[in-house]
Scaffold this active site. Structure first.
Site, mmCIF file in Angstrom:
data_model
loop_
_atom_site.group_PDB
_atom_site.id
_atom_site.type_symbol
_atom_site.label_atom_id
_atom_site.label_comp_id
_atom_site.label_asym_id
_atom_site.label_seq_id
_atom_site.Cartn_x
_atom_site.Cartn_y
_atom_site.Cartn_z
ATOM 1 N N SER A 130 -14.503 3.563 -0.305
ATOM 2 C CA SER A 130 -14.229 3.972 -1.688
ATOM 3 C C SER A 130 -13.729 5.407 -1.775
ATOM 4 O O SER A 130 -14.105 6.276 -0.984
ATOM 5 C CB SER A 130 -15.500 3.830 -2.536
ATOM 6 O OG SER A 130 -15.871 2.484 -2.660
ATOM 7 N N GLU A 245 -20.934 -10.503 5.340
ATOM 8 C CA GLU A 245 -22.186 -9.892 4.912
ATOM 9 C C GLU A 245 -22.843 -10.753 3.839
ATOM 10 O O GLU A 245 -22.629 -10.557 2.647
ATOM 11 C CB GLU A 245 -21.936 -8.475 4.385
ATOM 12 C CG GLU A 245 -23.184 -7.679 4.095
ATOM 13 C CD GLU A 245 -24.111 -7.525 5.283
ATOM 14 O OE1 GLU A 245 -25.311 -7.317 5.053
ATOM 15 O OE2 GLU A 245 -23.656 -7.633 6.434
ATOM 16 N N ASN A 364 -18.671 -4.976 -12.383
ATOM 17 C CA ASN A 364 -18.748 -6.338 -12.904
ATOM 18 C C ASN A 364 -17.536 -6.711 -13.751
ATOM 19 O O ASN A 364 -17.121 -7.878 -13.784
ATOM 20 C CB ASN A 364 -20.033 -6.512 -13.719
ATOM 21 C CG ASN A 364 -21.257 -6.624 -12.822
ATOM 22 O OD1 ASN A 364 -21.162 -6.550 -11.595
ATOM 23 N ND2 ASN A 364 -22.425 -6.793 -13.438
ATOM 24 N N GLU A 365 -16.962 -5.734 -14.453
ATOM 25 C CA GLU A 365 -15.785 -6.028 -15.264
ATOM 26 C C GLU A 365 -14.610 -6.470 -14.374
ATOM 27 O O GLU A 365 -13.884 -7.407 -14.704
ATOM 28 C CB GLU A 365 -15.389 -4.790 -16.076
ATOM 29 C CG GLU A 365 -16.393 -4.400 -17.154
ATOM 30 C CD GLU A 365 -17.582 -3.626 -16.616
ATOM 31 O OE1 GLU A 365 -18.485 -3.308 -17.400
ATOM 32 O OE2 GLU A 365 -17.621 -3.343 -15.397
#
Length: 381
Positions: A130, A245, A364-365
């Site tokens: 990220s 994973e 989540n969006e």
């Protein structure tokens, strides 16, 4: 869908449970995926090495590197569940992701060097994916790696790096071809976190703890031999390792059951419609995990299975701990360190952390959009 266990898995579970009870390094103080205090790291490294030595980690690795290819495919999930049930420390860092990448895409020399060090916990890994402008939309990453002879020189910034302050190695994604399409031209690397030019800056979160870090990369020289897979093939490497994973999903189900049990005790046995609804959702979450495991065993996993499971878990976890705070009344305003705080302030910490679960692994969006596109085949908006 088959949800029942087998005698072999039950026997394995009992073995793992006994091992955890004997060797675990104590109970975690905080909820969620957290970084330990520095003084805990020696014990956690020793604990992790014991789990590998006992055959409870690296189960699905090739036999040459200590795995048991004939093991039941749900054994890693059983181990994760039992660690979560004991509320003790799981292995710290991103070694499971890195090992998946190395096993599938690494060279023999990379596997021979790195995998034994992962097993002994000589190396703790962190995940350097990220960035400030590339979180859920990882393909937008801007960290650059340019080839100079037998090294790549890396410049850029990573963020939300859990356990970066403890890591010896980093599983890094960087853009090696800025002119290629977004998902192309990205390369995966094994980065020595002690390399000149690597700066780790811990981030203090709303919980008051430091679990995430910023990592700045300024002219960091990475040997060409540390490229995992093909140059320009890093997206494929990363997506493959993330897809392997699965055990953490099972552990999250156990965590919710434990929180529900605490909530029932906190409410003093008083039932309510809201508490009944939460208990029902916990059972639905368990059924979703069972369905995902059943499909995994049958090779019929759906594109939206993992996405839906993560969304459902993260929002249910938030609602559980929020209800726990409201149940405490005005005592819910107390925090850790206050001698009057319920469970030493665990509920307050868990509530503050709960939002992280709705963002980590993809907001989540964003995931709902992916469910629509990948799972339901809806057109892009």
């Amino acid at each position: 869908m088959r949800l029942e266990s087998t005698p072999e898995l039950d026997a394995f579970r009992h073995k793992v449970r006994a091992f955890v009870a004997e060797h675990a390094p104590g109970r975690k103080r905080h909820a969620g995926v957290r970084a330990p205090e520095p003084e805990l790291m020696p014990a956690i490294r020793e604990w992790t090495a014991k789990l590998y030595e006992a055959g409870f980690l690296g189960i699905d690795w090739p036999a040459r590197y200590g795995g048991r290819p004939d093991a039941h495919p749900l054994e890693p999930s059983v181990v994760a569940e039992e660690i979560a049930r004991a509320r003790t420390w799981p292995p710290v860092g991103a070694a499971s992701l890195a090992s998946s990448a190395l096993i599938e895409y690494g060279t023999d020399a990379q596997r021979d060097f790195f995998l034994p060090r992962i097993r002994s916990c000589a190396d703790v890994w962190c995940q350097l994916f990220s960035e400030p402008e590339a979180g859920s939309d990882l393909a937008s990453l801007r960290t650059r790696a340019r080839r100079e002879g037998d090294v790549f020189v890396v410049d850029g910034q990573k963020v939300w790096t859990t356990n970066g302050q403890h890591a010896d190695m980093g599983y890094l994604l960087a853009r090696t071809d800025p002119d290629a399409p977004r998902h192309k031209g990205i390369t995966a690397f094994a980065l020595d976190m002690r390399s000149p030019g690597v700066e780790v800056r811990p981030l203090r979160e709303i919980t008051g703890t430091t679990d995430f870090n910023e990592v700045f990369l300024d002219g960091v020289r990475v040997p060409v031999g540390n490229v995992i897979g093909e140059v320009g093939g890093g997206w494929r490497v990363a997506m493959s390792s993330l897809g392997h994973e699965r055990s953490g999903v099972a552990a999250r189900g156990v965590e919710l059951i434990a929180v529900l049990d605490d909530l029932l005790r906190l409410s003093g046995g008083r039932s309510s419609e809201e508490l009944g609804e939460l208990a029902t959702r916990v059972q639905v979450n368990a059924a979703m995990i069972g369905l995902a495991q059943s499909r995994m065993l049958a090779g019929t996993e759906g594109a939206a299975d993992a996405l839906l499971g993560k969304i459902f878990f993260s929002e249910l976890n938030h609602d559980l701990v929020e209800f726990g705070l409201r149940t405490q009344g005005t005592d819910g305003l107390l925090v850790g360190g206050d001698p009057s705080a319920v469970a030493e302030g665990w509920w307050q910490d868990a509530h503050l952390y709960a939002r992280a679960y709705t963002i980590a692994g993809g907001a989540n969006e964003i995931l709902r959009t992916q469910v629509a596109e990948r799972g339901l085949g809806m057109p892009r908006g």
